[in-house]
Design a protein around this motif. Structure first.
Motif, PDB file in Angstrom:
ATOM      1  N   GLU A 139      36.244  74.401   6.716  1.00  0.00           N
ATOM      2  CA  GLU A 139      35.940  75.215   7.897  1.00  0.00           C
ATOM      3  C   GLU A 139      34.504  75.712   7.807  1.00  0.00           C
ATOM      4  O   GLU A 139      34.239  76.884   7.625  1.00  0.00           O
ATOM      5  CB  GLU A 139      36.906  76.394   7.999  1.00  0.00           C
ATOM      6  N   ARG A 140      33.591  74.754   7.940  1.00  0.00           N
ATOM      7  CA  ARG A 140      32.170  75.075   7.879  1.00  0.00           C
ATOM      8  C   ARG A 140      31.673  75.492   9.251  1.00  0.00           C
ATOM      9  O   ARG A 140      32.257  75.116  10.262  1.00  0.00           O
ATOM     10  CB  ARG A 140      31.390  73.859   7.379  1.00  0.00           C
ATOM     11  N   ARG A 141      30.577  76.255   9.299  1.00  0.00           N
ATOM     12  CA  ARG A 141      30.032  76.630  10.593  1.00  0.00           C
ATOM     13  C   ARG A 141      28.598  77.109  10.474  1.00  0.00           C
ATOM     14  O   ARG A 141      28.158  77.541   9.413  1.00  0.00           O
ATOM     15  CB  ARG A 141      30.884  77.698  11.268  1.00  0.00           C
ATOM     16  N   ILE A 142      27.910  76.990  11.581  1.00  0.00           N
ATOM     17  CA  ILE A 142      26.605  77.609  11.750  1.00  0.00           C
ATOM     18  C   ILE A 142      26.707  78.481  12.991  1.00  0.00           C
ATOM     19  O   ILE A 142      27.660  78.371  13.767  1.00  0.00           O
ATOM     20  CB  ILE A 142      25.474  76.568  11.884  1.00  0.00           C
ATOM     21  N   GLU A 143      25.721  79.347  13.192  1.00  0.00           N
ATOM     22  CA  GLU A 143      25.742  80.232  14.352  1.00  0.00           C
ATOM     23  C   GLU A 143      24.429  80.145  15.118  1.00  0.00           C
ATOM     24  O   GLU A 143      23.358  80.041  14.524  1.00  0.00           O
ATOM     25  CB  GLU A 143      25.987  81.677  13.923  1.00  0.00           C
ATOM     26  N   PHE A 144      24.556  80.191  16.424  1.00  0.00           N
ATOM     27  CA  PHE A 144      23.412  80.329  17.312  1.00  0.00           C
ATOM     28  C   PHE A 144      23.307  81.816  17.631  1.00  0.00           C
ATOM     29  O   PHE A 144      24.285  82.426  18.075  1.00  0.00           O
ATOM     30  CB  PHE A 144      23.623  79.513  18.590  1.00  0.00           C
ATOM     31  N   THR A 145      22.141  82.408  17.397  1.00  0.00           N
ATOM     32  CA  THR A 145      21.977  83.846  17.571  1.00  0.00           C
ATOM     33  C   THR A 145      20.975  84.152  18.686  1.00  0.00           C
ATOM     34  O   THR A 145      20.223  83.272  19.118  1.00  0.00           O
ATOM     35  CB  THR A 145      21.498  84.508  16.267  1.00  0.00           C
ATOM     36  N   ASN A 146      20.970  85.409  19.117  1.00  0.00           N
ATOM     37  CA  ASN A 146      20.066  85.922  20.161  1.00  0.00           C
ATOM     38  C   ASN A 146      20.271  85.218  21.500  1.00  0.00           C
ATOM     39  O   ASN A 146      19.317  84.990  22.238  1.00  0.00           O
ATOM     40  CB  ASN A 146      18.601  85.819  19.737  1.00  0.00           C
ATOM     41  N   LEU A 147      21.514  84.872  21.807  1.00  0.00           N
ATOM     42  CA  LEU A 147      21.824  84.178  23.057  1.00  0.00           C
ATOM     43  C   LEU A 147      21.940  85.171  24.213  1.00  0.00           C
ATOM     44  O   LEU A 147      22.345  86.315  24.021  1.00  0.00           O
ATOM     45  CB  LEU A 147      23.144  83.422  22.925  1.00  0.00           C
ATOM     46  N   PRO A 148      21.635  84.729  25.442  1.00  0.00           N
ATOM     47  CA  PRO A 148      21.902  85.573  26.607  1.00  0.00           C
ATOM     48  C   PRO A 148      23.404  85.670  26.850  1.00  0.00           C
ATOM     49  O   PRO A 148      24.191  84.938  26.245  1.00  0.00           O
ATOM     50  CB  PRO A 148      21.194  84.842  27.745  1.00  0.00           C
ATOM     51  N   ALA A 149      23.814  86.556  27.746  1.00  0.00           N
ATOM     52  CA  ALA A 149      25.235  86.809  27.985  1.00  0.00           C
ATOM     53  C   ALA A 149      26.004  85.556  28.394  1.00  0.00           C
ATOM     54  O   ALA A 149      27.122  85.342  27.954  1.00  0.00           O
ATOM     55  CB  ALA A 149      25.392  87.884  29.059  1.00  0.00           C
ATOM     56  N   HIS A 150      25.427  84.723  29.245  1.00  0.00           N
ATOM     57  CA  HIS A 150      26.071  83.488  29.682  1.00  0.00           C
ATOM     58  C   HIS A 150      25.091  82.351  29.485  1.00  0.00           C
ATOM     59  O   HIS A 150      23.978  82.392  30.015  1.00  0.00           O
ATOM     60  CB  HIS A 150      26.440  83.537  31.167  1.00  0.00           C
ATOM     61  N   CYS A 151      25.499  81.333  28.748  1.00  0.00           N
ATOM     62  CA  CYS A 151      24.633  80.168  28.577  1.00  0.00           C
ATOM     63  C   CYS A 151      25.452  78.977  28.097  1.00  0.00           C
ATOM     64  O   CYS A 151      26.591  79.114  27.674  1.00  0.00           O
ATOM     65  CB  CYS A 151      23.491  80.457  27.614  1.00  0.00           C
ATOM     66  N   THR A 152      24.828  77.822  28.182  1.00  0.00           N
ATOM     67  CA  THR A 152      25.416  76.583  27.689  1.00  0.00           C
ATOM     68  C   THR A 152      24.501  76.027  26.606  1.00  0.00           C
ATOM     69  O   THR A 152      23.289  75.956  26.796  1.00  0.00           O
ATOM     70  CB  THR A 152      25.566  75.555  28.818  1.00  0.00           C
ATOM     71  N   ILE A 153      25.090  75.661  25.476  1.00  0.00           N
ATOM     72  CA  ILE A 153      24.338  75.094  24.362  1.00  0.00           C
ATOM     73  C   ILE A 153      24.751  73.639  24.233  1.00  0.00           C
ATOM     74  O   ILE A 153      25.933  73.343  24.048  1.00  0.00           O
ATOM     75  CB  ILE A 153      24.645  75.822  23.041  1.00  0.00           C
ATOM     76  N   ARG A 154      23.794  72.752  24.343  1.00  0.00           N
ATOM     77  CA  ARG A 154      24.051  71.326  24.144  1.00  0.00           C
ATOM     78  C   ARG A 154      23.387  70.915  22.835  1.00  0.00           C
ATOM     79  O   ARG A 154      22.221  71.220  22.606  1.00  0.00           O
ATOM     80  CB  ARG A 154      23.501  70.514  25.306  1.00  0.00           C
ATOM     81  N   GLY A 157      38.208  86.773  15.262  1.00  0.00           N
ATOM     82  CA  GLY A 157      37.064  87.289  14.549  1.00  0.00           C
ATOM     83  C   GLY A 157      35.719  86.811  15.047  1.00  0.00           C
ATOM     84  O   GLY A 157      34.703  87.358  14.662  1.00  0.00           O
ATOM     85  N   PHE A 158      35.652  85.811  15.920  1.00  0.00           N
ATOM     86  CA  PHE A 158      34.365  85.367  16.436  1.00  0.00           C
ATOM     87  C   PHE A 158      33.878  86.259  17.571  1.00  0.00           C
ATOM     88  O   PHE A 158      32.705  86.308  17.856  1.00  0.00           O
ATOM     89  CB  PHE A 158      34.455  83.934  16.970  1.00  0.00           C
ATOM     90  N   ASP A 159      34.779  86.927  18.270  1.00  0.00           N
ATOM     91  CA  ASP A 159      34.416  87.654  19.473  1.00  0.00           C
ATOM     92  C   ASP A 159      33.878  89.036  19.118  1.00  0.00           C
ATOM     93  O   ASP A 159      34.622  89.974  18.916  1.00  0.00           O
ATOM     94  CB  ASP A 159      35.631  87.782  20.399  1.00  0.00           C
ATOM     95  N   ASN A 160      32.578  89.151  19.053  1.00  0.00           N
ATOM     96  CA  ASN A 160      31.978  90.445  18.771  1.00  0.00           C
ATOM     97  C   ASN A 160      31.142  90.951  19.941  1.00  0.00           C
ATOM     98  O   ASN A 160      30.331  91.841  19.784  1.00  0.00           O
ATOM     99  CB  ASN A 160      31.135  90.368  17.493  1.00  0.00           C
ATOM    100  N   HIS A 161      31.334  90.362  21.101  1.00  0.00           N
ATOM    101  CA  HIS A 161      30.621  90.764  22.317  1.00  0.00           C
ATOM    102  C   HIS A 161      29.114  90.771  22.097  1.00  0.00           C
ATOM    103  O   HIS A 161      28.405  91.650  22.555  1.00  0.00           O
ATOM    104  CB  HIS A 161      31.092  92.140  22.801  1.00  0.00           C
ATOM    105  N   SER A 162      28.619  89.787  21.389  1.00  0.00           N
ATOM    106  CA  SER A 162      27.191  89.754  21.085  1.00  0.00           C
ATOM    107  C   SER A 162      26.585  88.452  21.573  1.00  0.00           C
ATOM    108  O   SER A 162      27.235  87.654  22.223  1.00  0.00           O
ATOM    109  CB  SER A 162      26.979  89.882  19.578  1.00  0.00           C
ATOM    110  N   GLY A 163      25.357  88.247  21.208  1.00  0.00           N
ATOM    111  CA  GLY A 163      24.646  87.038  21.564  1.00  0.00           C
ATOM    112  C   GLY A 163      24.763  85.973  20.503  1.00  0.00           C
ATOM    113  O   GLY A 163      23.805  85.267  20.228  1.00  0.00           O
ATOM    114  N   THR A 164      25.926  85.846  19.880  1.00  0.00           N
ATOM    115  CA  THR A 164      26.138  84.877  18.810  1.00  0.00           C
ATOM    116  C   THR A 164      27.275  83.935  19.177  1.00  0.00           C
ATOM    117  O   THR A 164      28.309  84.368  19.653  1.00  0.00           O
ATOM    118  CB  THR A 164      26.481  85.600  17.491  1.00  0.00           C
TER     119      THR A 164
END
Length: 126
Positions: A25-40, A81-88
């Motif tokens: 269960e490996r992962r990386i995180e995208f940080t400093n995201l706006p409230a709504h966005c799409t990451i490709r 545990g992923f939902d922290n209402h942040s830009g991540t």
């Protein structure tokens, strides 16, 4: 939101990370995201690897939610545990077919709800 502040953590990803839950269960995180966005996410060859839809601030409550970006055999998984209402936004380092991604250079393209875009890169070393 300033899209130029979007980052990938850790970069480079070197075989394991402090963000990993286990070797499977490996992962990386995208940080400093706006409230709504799409990451490709694209491979160095330009192939689309995965698409993540970030909706960080409008989820109700904490913890359990169904994330349609993460599918196991076509069925959405429940993550906690992923939902922290942040830009991540976390990515499990799997492609759209559930296969673990290979080592290499990857590009990400973030598009927010205004149509503004940002492109960056990150490395994966398995």
């Amino acid at each position: 939101a300033d899209l130029s502040k979007v980052r990938v953590v850790p970069n480079p990803y070197m075989a394991s990370s402090f963000l990993d839950f286990s070797p499977n269960e490996r992962r990386i995180e995208f940080t400093n995201l706006p409230a709504h966005c799409t990451i490709r996410i694209y491979s160095m060859g330009g192939n689309l690897v995965n698409v993540l839809n970030h909706i960080g601030v409008n989820r109700q409550g904490w913890g359990n939610y169904t994330d349609l970006d993460r599918l196991t055999q076509g069925v959405p998984e429940k993550y906690t545990g992923f939902d922290n209402h942040s830009g991540t936004e976390a990515w499990n380092m799997r492609n759209r077919y559930g296969q673990t991604v290979a080592s290499g250079l990857y590009f990400f393209h973030v598009t927010d709800e205004r149509g503004k875009t940002f492109t960056g890169k990150f490395y994966v070393v398995n």
